[in-house]
Write a protein that holds these residues in place. Sequence first.
Motif, short mmCIF file in Angstrom:
data_model
loop_
_atom_site.label_atom_id
_atom_site.label_comp_id
_atom_site.label_asym_id
_atom_site.label_seq_id
_atom_site.Cartn_x
_atom_site.Cartn_y
_atom_site.Cartn_z
N ALA A 274 0.73 -1.14 -0.08
CA ALA A 274 0.09 0.11 -0.13
C ALA A 274 0.83 1.16 -0.02
CB ALA A 274 -0.85 0.07 1.16
N ALA A 275 1.98 0.92 0.73
CA ALA A 275 2.88 2.30 0.69
C ALA A 275 3.58 2.66 -0.49
CB ALA A 275 3.97 2.02 2.00
N LYS A 276 3.88 1.70 -1.23
CA LYS A 276 4.47 1.77 -2.31
C LYS A 276 3.24 2.15 -3.65
CE LYS A 276 7.86 -2.00 -2.25
NZ LYS A 276 8.23 -3.38 -2.37
N MET A 277 2.18 1.94 -3.36
CA MET A 277 1.07 2.47 -4.40
C MET A 277 0.83 3.88 -3.98
SD MET A 277 -1.82 -0.57 -4.48
CE MET A 277 -2.88 0.47 -5.67
N TYR A 278 1.05 4.32 -2.81
CA TYR A 278 0.79 5.72 -2.56
C TYR A 278 1.91 6.45 -3.01
CZ TYR A 278 1.01 9.90 0.66
OH TYR A 278 0.87 11.08 1.09
N ALA A 279 3.33 5.95 -3.03
CA ALA A 279 4.41 6.56 -3.66
C ALA A 279 4.22 6.80 -5.15
CB ALA A 279 5.64 5.99 -3.36
N LEU A 280 3.91 5.93 -5.78
CA LEU A 280 3.57 5.73 -7.12
C LEU A 280 2.38 6.89 -7.56
CD1 LEU A 280 3.35 1.76 -8.13
CD2 LEU A 280 5.08 3.50 -8.99
N LEU A 281 1.30 6.68 -6.82
CA LEU A 281 0.34 7.97 -7.04
C LEU A 281 0.85 9.29 -6.98
CD1 LEU A 281 -2.98 6.15 -5.29
CD2 LEU A 281 -2.50 6.41 -7.77
N LYS A 282 1.59 9.36 -6.00
CA LYS A 282 2.15 10.84 -5.88
C LYS A 282 2.94 11.05 -6.84
CE LYS A 282 4.34 13.79 -2.19
NZ LYS A 282 4.65 13.85 -1.08
N GLY A 283 4.01 10.03 -7.29
CA GLY A 283 4.92 10.41 -8.23
C GLY A 283 4.33 10.64 -9.59
N LEU A 284 3.32 9.81 -9.89
CA LEU A 284 2.64 10.00 -11.02
C LEU A 284 1.84 11.36 -11.24
CD1 LEU A 284 1.06 6.47 -11.49
CD2 LEU A 284 2.77 7.50 -12.98
N GLY A 285 1.43 11.98 -10.27
CA GLY A 285 0.86 13.23 -10.18
C GLY A 285 -0.56 13.06 -9.76
N PHE A 286 -1.03 12.23 -9.08
CA PHE A 286 -2.57 12.11 -8.41
C PHE A 286 -2.70 13.14 -7.30
CE2 PHE A 286 -2.65 8.44 -10.77
CZ PHE A 286 -4.09 7.86 -10.92
N SER A 287 -3.87 13.61 -7.18
CA SER A 287 -4.11 14.68 -6.27
C SER A 287 -4.29 14.16 -4.81
CB SER A 287 -5.39 15.30 -6.58
OG SER A 287 -5.33 16.02 -7.82
N GLY A 288 -4.53 12.80 -4.84
CA GLY A 288 -4.78 12.12 -3.49
C GLY A 288 -4.86 10.57 -3.55
N ALA A 289 -4.83 10.01 -2.33
CA ALA A 289 -5.16 8.59 -2.28
C ALA A 289 -6.37 8.40 -1.30
CB ALA A 289 -3.96 8.14 -1.70
N HIS A 290 -6.93 7.51 -1.81
CA HIS A 290 -8.07 6.89 -1.11
C HIS A 290 -7.75 5.59 -0.50
CE1 HIS A 290 -12.76 6.77 -0.48
NE2 HIS A 290 -12.52 5.45 -0.48
N ILE A 291 -7.83 5.40 0.98
CA ILE A 291 -7.22 4.13 1.43
C ILE A 291 -8.13 3.53 2.04
CG2 ILE A 291 -5.38 3.39 3.06
CD1 ILE A 291 -3.76 5.70 2.41
N GLY A 292 -8.45 2.22 2.06
CA GLY A 292 -9.24 1.38 2.67
C GLY A 292 -8.67 -0.26 2.93
N GLY A 293 -9.52 -1.01 3.44
CA GLY A 293 -9.29 -2.29 3.67
C GLY A 293 -9.98 -2.94 4.93
N PRO A 294 -9.89 -4.12 5.04
CA PRO A 294 -10.74 -4.68 5.97
C PRO A 294 -9.96 -4.82 7.30
CG PRO A 294 -10.03 -6.37 4.67
CD PRO A 294 -9.65 -5.13 3.86
N LEU A 295 -10.57 -4.15 8.54
CA LEU A 295 -10.14 -4.29 10.01
C LEU A 295 -8.69 -3.53 9.93
CD1 LEU A 295 -10.84 -7.81 10.95
CD2 LEU A 295 -12.10 -5.70 11.64
N VAL A 296 -8.74 -2.53 9.11
CA VAL A 296 -7.37 -1.73 8.86
C VAL A 296 -7.45 -0.59 10.13
CG1 VAL A 296 -6.20 0.21 7.64
CG2 VAL A 296 -6.74 -1.91 6.70
N THR A 297 -6.42 -0.24 10.84
CA THR A 297 -6.55 0.77 12.01
C THR A 297 -5.87 2.21 11.32
OG1 THR A 297 -4.44 0.00 12.70
CG2 THR A 297 -6.21 -1.26 13.38
N CYS A 298 -6.04 3.24 12.20
CA CYS A 298 -5.66 4.44 12.14
C CYS A 298 -4.18 4.41 11.97
CB CYS A 298 -6.03 5.44 12.98
SG CYS A 298 -5.75 6.85 12.64
N GLU A 299 -3.71 3.58 12.96
CA GLU A 299 -2.01 3.51 13.00
C GLU A 299 -1.34 2.88 11.88
OE1 GLU A 299 -3.69 3.67 17.11
OE2 GLU A 299 -4.10 2.38 15.30
N GLN A 300 -2.16 2.08 11.18
CA GLN A 300 -1.75 1.27 9.91
C GLN A 300 -1.93 2.41 8.77
OE1 GLN A 300 -4.17 -2.31 9.94
NE2 GLN A 300 -2.83 -3.34 11.06
N VAL A 301 -2.98 3.00 8.76
CA VAL A 301 -3.10 3.95 7.53
C VAL A 301 -1.95 5.08 7.69
CG1 VAL A 301 -4.47 5.62 6.72
CG2 VAL A 301 -5.49 3.47 7.33
#
Length: 522
Positions: A274-301
């Motif tokens: 997920a962190a690598k995808m975040y880096a890719l999106l930022k590098g490509l020029g996306f305005s943001g990231a929409h993060i989700g997943g089952p039982l994911v905690t705030c600390e993990q996000v």
Amino acid sequence: MENVYEKSLKDPAVMTVTWELVPGRGAREKAQETVILEAEKAVRGGKISAISLTDSPGGFPALMADCLAKEIKALGIEPLVHFTCKDKNRCQIESQLYALERAGVRNLLVMSGDYPVSGFLGRPRPVFDLDPTHVLALIQDLNNGLEYPLPKGSGTLQPSHFFAGAAVSPFKETEAELLGQYYKLGKKITAGASFIVTQLGYDVRKFHEILKYMEMKGFDVPLVGNIFILTYGAARAMKKNRIPGCVVTDELLAELDRERGLPDKGLEARLLRAAKMYALLKGLGFSGAHIGGPLVTCEQVESVIEKGEELSASWQALIAEFQYSRPGGFYYFQKDPDSGLNKEIPVDVDSPAPDVSGKGLYRFSVFCHNRFFEPGTKGFAFMHRIALTVKDSRLEKPLHKLEYLLKTLLYGCRDCGDCALVDTAFLCPMSQCPKQQRNGPCGGSHQGWCEVYPDRRKCIYVKAYARLKADRQESRLETLQVPPCNWDLDSSSAWLNYFLGKDHTSRRLGIGKENVKPGNPG
């Protein structure tokens, strides 16, 4: 009051993060309390700009997102409400928008919604009275101060303050599915979408593709990439399209299968992906990231954000890790072998049309339409005179019965009276599309099959694309904005409604204006 999410998303210097939480079934159960507790942590952390709240995902009942949105807003963070069309008619949709405006909930992600699967004492009846383009147009009118009819004259509401976006899937496998998504994307932006969120997938070329497509078309709205912290169980369900519209390849599923055998059951690998995808999106020029997943905690996000920021300085090195393409999958742009992304050059889409189902019926329908329903032809003038003669006479009901019989045999007619056959290559969206989409496909199709009837029914927009492409008319699916069905005309003759200027097609073409009195449906 300033909309922090809107301000952040429109700031090119900021990578805006939304975190998707699921309200769950019930009112005071663990699921709802968890959402509030995790939202409180997000407020304290300060790395997340908005909490995204789903609307009965998967078609199962859950607490309405509006309720938790009010509570989350009171905590000091912006909510982003998933606003779907599946369970509400247009009056209820408008009423819900009034309630959200009064509560100060301004951020909406407008979607068709998952087809209803289960409810009290059985499967519920879906509604789908409006599609996302219609809802976005309504929101735009509300923001401008909606004008509405009164017994004498009209009234105007005070402007609302919504910041509404829409979804798109660049991960579709076939040409017809992908172009259907992109055509509808243009309609959504024209209707008023202020930002776009991608559906779920893991192919970096597809993320780059949607970015380049929007640039090519001049769609100047923020683009947000979807990052789902993927477990093996969720991935397996997505692979079988049990979670419609989400794309997981065999290769990725095999990786997740190996990772779940690790001591931490693959948690560290999921977060790093997920962190690598975040880096890719930022590098490509996306305005943001929409993060989700089952039982994911705030600390993990927050850990994903922190690691993603760290990796973003060398994002190009990650491109090779996210080449999760499907064999024979269609891409809009040519591949750049040097970067592993896309060139600026679109692929050649002038290839022969694939599998034109019902070709004979389609040709017959076009023939009849061009000779009897096209303004300016002798056949049209004849039919117009017939309509004026039959109107309000004893012949009106027999004509309607004859029309209904013929159109039921040929097209599976719903008898809505506001016919959209000509808009969708003579495939009825009211009877042949379970979600009654009049402006393009939903996001749930899989390999060309309808989300609701997999391996049994092709998506009608896949079939419509093939039919229209055979005549080089596929751009009709991109340019034609089709209004919602006017149920004043239900169970009446669509032929008469057309020639007398009552339906949406006659209004678009300016037919029969002299026959429409003030206050009539036309």
